[in-house]
Design an enzyme around this catalytic site. Structure first.
Site, short mmCIF file in Angstrom:
data_model
loop_
_atom_site.label_atom_id
_atom_site.label_comp_id
_atom_site.label_asym_id
_atom_site.label_seq_id
_atom_site.Cartn_x
_atom_site.Cartn_y
_atom_site.Cartn_z
N SER A 96 -9.85 -0.48 -3.63
CA SER A 96 -9.45 0.70 -4.72
C SER A 96 -9.29 0.19 -6.76
O SER A 96 -9.13 -0.74 -7.03
CB SER A 96 -7.76 -0.08 -4.17
N HIS B 125 -12.05 3.37 -2.98
CA HIS B 125 -10.47 4.28 -3.01
C HIS B 125 -9.66 4.36 -4.06
O HIS B 125 -10.10 3.68 -5.09
CB HIS B 125 -9.78 2.76 -2.27
N MET C 151 -1.58 9.14 -8.35
CA MET C 151 0.18 8.78 -7.63
C MET C 151 1.62 9.97 -9.27
O MET C 151 0.29 10.45 -10.14
CB MET C 151 0.64 7.57 -8.03
N HIS D 143 -6.28 8.71 -1.58
CA HIS D 143 -5.21 8.49 -1.84
C HIS D 143 -4.24 8.87 -2.86
O HIS D 143 -4.01 9.07 -2.85
CB HIS D 143 -4.73 7.65 -1.59
N MET E 202 -0.61 10.09 -3.68
CA MET E 202 1.09 9.78 -3.27
C MET E 202 1.20 10.29 -3.88
O MET E 202 2.06 10.34 -5.15
CB MET E 202 1.19 8.35 -3.95
N MET F 133 0.69 1.58 5.63
CA MET F 133 0.62 0.61 4.31
C MET F 133 1.37 -0.65 4.63
O MET F 133 2.53 -0.85 5.19
CB MET F 133 1.99 1.61 2.85
N GLY G 274 2.38 2.36 -4.47
CA GLY G 274 3.00 3.03 -6.33
C GLY G 274 2.59 1.80 -6.74
O GLY G 274 1.99 2.39 -8.09
N PHE G 275 2.06 0.58 -6.85
CA PHE G 275 1.81 -0.39 -7.35
C PHE G 275 0.59 -1.34 -6.82
O PHE G 275 0.53 -1.63 -6.08
CB PHE G 275 2.42 -1.64 -7.78
N GLY G 276 -0.88 -1.96 -7.79
CA GLY G 276 -1.21 -2.89 -6.94
C GLY G 276 -0.89 -4.34 -6.96
O GLY G 276 -0.07 -4.31 -8.01
N GLY G 277 -1.39 -4.96 -6.17
CA GLY G 277 -0.55 -6.41 -6.42
C GLY G 277 0.40 -7.45 -5.86
O GLY G 277 0.71 -8.31 -6.10
N ASP H 65 -4.09 -0.76 3.54
CA ASP H 65 -3.82 -0.78 2.17
C ASP H 65 -2.45 -1.10 1.43
O ASP H 65 -1.50 -0.99 1.84
CB ASP H 65 -3.54 0.80 2.16
N GLY H 66 -2.81 -2.40 0.74
CA GLY H 66 -2.13 -2.97 0.07
C GLY H 66 -1.51 -4.12 0.56
O GLY H 66 -1.92 -4.83 1.53
N GLY H 67 -2.20 -5.17 -0.28
CA GLY H 67 -1.35 -6.38 0.26
C GLY H 67 -3.07 -6.50 0.93
O GLY H 67 -2.62 -8.80 1.16
N GLY I 38 -7.60 -3.56 -3.81
CA GLY I 38 -7.59 -3.08 -5.96
C GLY I 38 -7.56 -4.95 -5.38
O GLY I 38 -8.83 -5.39 -6.43
N SER I 39 -6.68 -5.84 -5.98
CA SER I 39 -6.47 -6.79 -7.51
C SER I 39 -7.75 -8.15 -6.46
O SER I 39 -8.04 -8.47 -6.90
CB SER I 39 -4.65 -7.42 -6.79
C1 DX5 Z 1 -0.05 0.91 -3.93
C2 DX5 Z 1 -1.54 1.35 -3.67
C3 DX5 Z 1 -3.23 0.33 -3.07
C4 DX5 Z 1 -3.07 -0.17 -4.50
C5 DX5 Z 1 -3.68 -1.73 -3.61
O1 DX5 Z 1 0.48 1.76 -3.43
O2 DX5 Z 1 -2.70 2.65 -2.48
O3 DX5 Z 1 -4.44 1.47 -2.54
O4 DX5 Z 1 -3.94 -0.21 -4.83
O5 DX5 Z 1 -3.27 -2.63 -4.21
P1 DX5 Z 1 -4.00 -4.08 -3.92
O6 DX5 Z 1 -5.54 -4.13 -2.71
O7 DX5 Z 1 -3.59 -5.00 -4.94
O8 DX5 Z 1 -2.10 -4.26 -2.78
ZN ZN Z 2 -4.01 3.04 -1.86
#
Ligand code: DX5
Ligand code: ZN
Length: 217
Positions: free
Chosen positions: A9, A34, A38, A67, A69, A138, A143-146, A176-178, A198-199
Site C-alpha cells: 500500500s 495498492h 480517501m 481501494h 474509501m 479490512m 483511514g490510516f496506515g500502521g 487490508d490493514g494491520g 503498508g507499514s
Molecule cells: C487503511 C488502508 C490500508 C493501509 C494499510 O485505511 O486501506 O491500505 O494503507 O496500512 P498498514 O498495512 O500499515 O495497516
Molecule cells: Zn487499502
C-alpha cells in the site's frame, strides 16, 4: 499452503520520493500496487487524488489495485478506469446500490471489488458474491496506515472462504490493514489470497526483502 499475492500500500510510501518507492516495488516480488483513495468524509483522513495516481501509473509496472474509501464511489468509476486501474474496490457501506456499482466497474473493464469495514458481516455479501471478483476484508478501521490488526478478521476470513466455496464463486479474498509477518501465515491458512501491507513494507530497511518475507511465510 498457497503463496499469497502481495499488494504494497503506497499510503506508507515516502511521498517525497514516490518514484523511488514505486520503482522499488517494481523490482520486488510484489504482485499489485495498492492505492488508497480517501475523501475525508467516508474516512476521517485525506490521502491523495487523481494527479498523484496519474504519476504513480506512469512508473508502475504492476497492476493497480485501487481501494476507494469515498462516499458515493460511482462518481469516480470512469475516472479510475481511465487511469488504468486493474481492480476497483468500493465499500459496501458507501454504496446504495452495490450490485449496480459492481456492474458499472465491470462494464469499464476492471475487476470489481467490495471492501467490508470491521463491523460489517461477510454474510451481507451472500446475494452478490457471484458478481464480485475481490472481497477486501479490512483488518483495521479504514483511514490510516500502521494500526493494529483486529483479530476477528481471521474469523471473517474463514466464514468468507466457506461462502465462496459454497457459492462456486471465484472471488479472491484480500486482507487490508494491520498485516505483517506475524499474522500473514494464519491469514493465508484461513483463506486469504491477497495481503495488502503498508507499514510492514515501507517502514522497513528493504522494500523487496519485506515483500519477500510476506510471500515466503
Ligand atoms: C487503511 C488502508 C490500508 C493501509 C494499510 O485505511 O486501506 O491500505 O494503507 O496500512 P498498514 O498495512 O500499515 O495497516
Ligand atoms: Zn487499502
Amino acid at each position: 499452503m498457497p503463496t499469497p499475492l502481495i499488494a504494497p500500500s503506497l499510503l506508507s510510501a515516502d511521498f517525497a520520493n514516490l518514484q523511488r518507492d514505486v520503482e522499488a516495488v517494481n523490482n520486488s516480488q510484489a504482485d499489485w500496487f495498492h492505492i488508497d483513495i480517501m475523501d475525508g468524509l467516508f474516512v476521517p483522513n485525506l490521502s491523495y487524488g487523481v494527479p498523484v495516481v496519474k504519476a504513480i501509473a506512469k512508473y508502475a509496472q504492476k497492476p493497480l489495485d485501487v481501494h476507494l474509501m469515498i462516499v458515493d464511489p460511482d462518481r469516480y468509476i470512469q475516472t479510475f478506469a481511465e487511469l488504468g486501474s486493474a481492480n476497483l474496490t468500493v465499500h459496501l457501506e458507501a454504496c446504495k446500490h452495490l450490485h449496480r456499482s459492481l456492474q458499472a466497474i465491470k462494464l469499464f473493464g476492471m475487476k470489481a471489488g467490495v471492501a467490508l469495514n470491521p463491523h460489517s458481516s461477510v454474510h451481507l455479501l451472500q446475494d452478490c458474491i457471484a458478481d464480485i471478483d475481490l472481497v477486501c476484508l479490512m483488518g483495521v478501521n479504514p483511514g490510516f496506515g500502521g494500526q493494529s490488526f483486529i483479530q476477528n478478521t481471521l474469523n471473517k476470513t474463514r466464514q468468507l472462504k466457506e461462502m465462496i466455496l459454497r457459492s462456486n464463486s471465484s472471488a479472491l479474498i484480500e486482507i487490508d490493514g494491520g498485516v505483517g509477518t506475524t499474522n500473514a501465515k494464519e491469514l493465508v491458512e484461513a483463506g486469504a489470497d491477497v495481503l495488502v501491507a503498508g507499514s510492514a513494507v515501507f517502514n522497513s530497511p528493504s522494500i523487496p526483502d519485506s515483500v519477500l518475507a510476506l510471500k515466503n511465510i
